[in-house]
Design a protein around this motif. Structure first.
Motif, PDB file in Angstrom:
ATOM      1  N   PRO A 254      -4.248  -1.884   5.995  1.00  0.00           N
ATOM      2  CA  PRO A 254      -5.519  -1.311   5.546  1.00  0.00           C
ATOM      3  C   PRO A 254      -6.548  -2.406   5.344  1.00  0.00           C
ATOM      4  N   SER A 255      -7.824  -2.052   5.454  1.00  0.00           N
ATOM      5  CA  SER A 255      -8.896  -3.050   5.422  1.00  0.00           C
ATOM      6  C   SER A 255      -9.359  -3.445   4.023  1.00  0.00           C
TER       7      SER A 255
ATOM      8  N   TRP B 236       0.813  -1.221   0.000  1.00  0.00           N
ATOM      9  CA  TRP B 236       0.000   0.000   0.000  1.00  0.00           C
ATOM     10  C   TRP B 236       0.849   1.276   0.000  1.00  0.00           C
TER      11      TRP B 236
ATOM     12  N   SER C 248      -4.921   4.310   4.182  1.00  0.00           N
ATOM     13  CA  SER C 248      -6.303   4.130   3.735  1.00  0.00           C
ATOM     14  C   SER C 248      -6.847   5.427   3.139  1.00  0.00           C
TER      15      SER C 248
ATOM     16  N   HIS D 251     -10.000   5.597   0.719  1.00  0.00           N
ATOM     17  CA  HIS D 251     -10.936   4.747   1.462  1.00  0.00           C
ATOM     18  C   HIS D 251     -11.246   5.471   2.777  1.00  0.00           C
TER      19      HIS D 251
ATOM     20  N   ASP E  22     -14.086   3.841   7.069  1.00  0.00           N
ATOM     21  CA  ASP E  22     -13.748   3.516   8.458  1.00  0.00           C
ATOM     22  C   ASP E  22     -13.541   4.795   9.272  1.00  0.00           C
TER      23      ASP E  22
END
Length: 502
Positions: free
Chosen positions: A496-497, A268, A329, A334, A337
């Motif tokens: 990160p998710s 990432w 993220s 993103h 969250d």
């Protein structure tokens, strides 16, 4: 008898009238400086029985006012395993608005962990764990309802300041029968001296973490003759209630160094690493706020949360293992969250505000020089002024009087002080300890690489030879046997998710 819950104050007073207790106040109303105690036992996680006294100290709510009403301050004492001749260790909790008495009143895992952070030091002397005035179940807890914050606009410094003024007004309205001007670090320091006197000790050793260290500095400044030595961690000097942004930013840089080399985060990472991701997100939010739609976990309905630059700055100071994934993220756009976390924070009503913290902090404040340095610090470009602006701007709304400038400023002291400080501490940067060391010629600092705010337990776990040295220091005040630094291992960083590339 195992005490399973702290008794309400009125029940304790009734107990005094019918049961002999150690150091008990006379029949009737207690007097300032008197204590009552109850005996109890608990067990460590390993099954060892610990005998203790659980007590209440009665002190004036405001010593600056004649005939001030009395309030209770809780404490517990464990006698030394065997007499050592060393002064007792007074353990002062952080916060403000924290208590360690759950180690004696509860039986859950958190209580056992708290007890494990206290009991070993009975090898050095008696251990006294003390509550803070205004946050003690043996006395009173100053609380006020938490106001909801709007979702349709981003966080701003002006809104934070206005909210803090409103909180001060709500606090005074919620507690019309109390003299809130009495809840200062000076009064807390006098409580320590009163408890020392009531327990019959000539001198004491201070053990303070975070605000507990700041509280300890106040005791050393106001009553140096009663302090034999001190052990301080997560150090917060009296003039450092608000952190210098550049010092905190340097902590983030140190964390990013290891995060950039963590294999679990590599997929990432942009070119330039975590700090480049931070700069990109900062620039994106500086151009305007974001509107993010997420489902409200409480209602199941779709909500829109508006997020801005100040929201981002305020969210950065999270555990080191989580912070890089948070930034990455957002870098990859993103936001869900983050939006859900902010929604929960802005709409939370379940947990009331512990007003002891702003009462103490608004009184202590910072010196005029430090206020200037804070506002002109280059680190504000990245981290802003969310850490200090609202409380400085609203200081006059709180009833606690400002302390004298001379109290905040350090002076040379012969008291032996052992400092523990981690260089991954974003709550109280390591620069705090480095700035205080020259004032304590008999002091010593253990600098902990990758140590966070609560660094004592990790140090003892990774370097078991350090605990006996701390116990020896608590007995003698001798710091010559300490290393200058130790290291903790790199933690596993959260990912990160979402999958890389999405």
């Amino acid at each position: 008898m195992r005490i399973r819950s702290i008794q309400p104050l009125l029940r304790i007073l009734a107990l005094v009238l019918v049961t002999p207790v150690a150091h008990a106040a006379g029949a009737g109303s207690p007097r300032a400086g008197e204590i009552i105690t109850e005996a109890g036992t608990t067990k460590t996680a390993q099954g060892e029985t610990v005998s203790y006294e659980l007590g209440t100290l009665f002190v004036p709510e405001n010593r600056a006012v004649g005939n001030s009403r009395l309030i209770g301050v809780g404490f517990a004492r464990i006698k030394a395993a065997r007499p050592t001749g060393a002064p007792p260790i007074f353990i002062l909790p952080g916060g403000p608005a924290r208590s360690y008495l759950n180690a004696f009143t509860d039986e859950d895992a958190a209580a056992k962990k708290q007890l494990a952070g206290v009991f070993p030091f009975t090898a050095a002397g008696d251990v006294v764990v003390m509550d803070q005035r205004g946050y003690s179940k043996r006395g009173e807890e100053l609380l006020v309802a938490r106001p909801r914050q709007p979702l349709d606009r981003p966080r701003t410094l002006a809104a934070d300041a206005a909210e803090m003024v409103k909180l001060a007004q709500d606090a005074m309205a919620a507690h019309p029968d109390k003299d809130l001007a009495g809840y200062t670090v000076v009064q807390c320091a006098e409580d320590v001296n009163d408890l020392r006197r009531a327990l019959g000790y000539e001198q004491i050793t201070l053990s303070g973490q975070s605000f507990g260290s700041q509280w300890s500095f106040a005791v050393m400044k106001l009553h140096p003759e009663i302090v034999a030595r001190a052990w301080l961690s997560g150090v917060e000097p009296l003039d450092n209630s608000f952190d210098m942004p550049s010092h905190v930013f340097a902590v983030l840089q140190r964390i990013a160094w290891d995060a950039d080399r963590a294999p679990e985060l590599a997929p990432w990472l942009p070119k330039g690493g975590v700090m480049e991701a931070l700069r990109a997100v900062h620039a994106r939010l500086a151009s305007g706020p974001l509107r993010v739609k997420v489902k409200d976990a409480a209602t199941g309905k779709q909500r829109t949360v508006v997020l801005g630059l100040e929201d981002f700055r305020a969210s950065l100071l999270m555990p080191p293992e989580a912070w890089p994934a948070f930034v990455l993220s957002l870098y990859h756009r993103h936001y869900d969250d983050w939006a859900r976390a902010v929604l929960q924070e802005r709409q939370a009503e379940t947990s009331p505000v512990r007003i002891l913290a702003p009462l103490i902090d608004s009184s202590l404040g910072v010196s005029a020089q430090r206020a200037h340095l804070l506002r002109t610090d280059p680190g504000t470009e990245a981290l802003g002024m969310t850490d200090f602006d609202a409380l400085i701007a609203s200081a006059d709304a709180w009833p606690t009087p400002p302390v004298e400038e001379s109290l905040r400023l350090p002076v040379p002291s012969p008291i032996p002080v052992l400092f523990f400080h981690g260089d991954w501490d974003t709550s109280t940067p390591i620069d705090n300890t480095l700035g205080m060391l020259p004032y304590f010629p008999n002091g010593r600092a253990l600098l902990v690489h990758r140590g966070v705010h609560h660094t004592r337990a990790p140090v003892f776990e990774q370097h078991p030879d350090i605990l006996p040295r701390v116990i020896a220091f608590l007995k003698t005040g001798d710091t010559r046997d300490f290393p200058v630094n130790v290291s903790l291992p790199v933690p596993p960083f959260q990912k990160p998710s979402f999958p890389p590339g999405r």
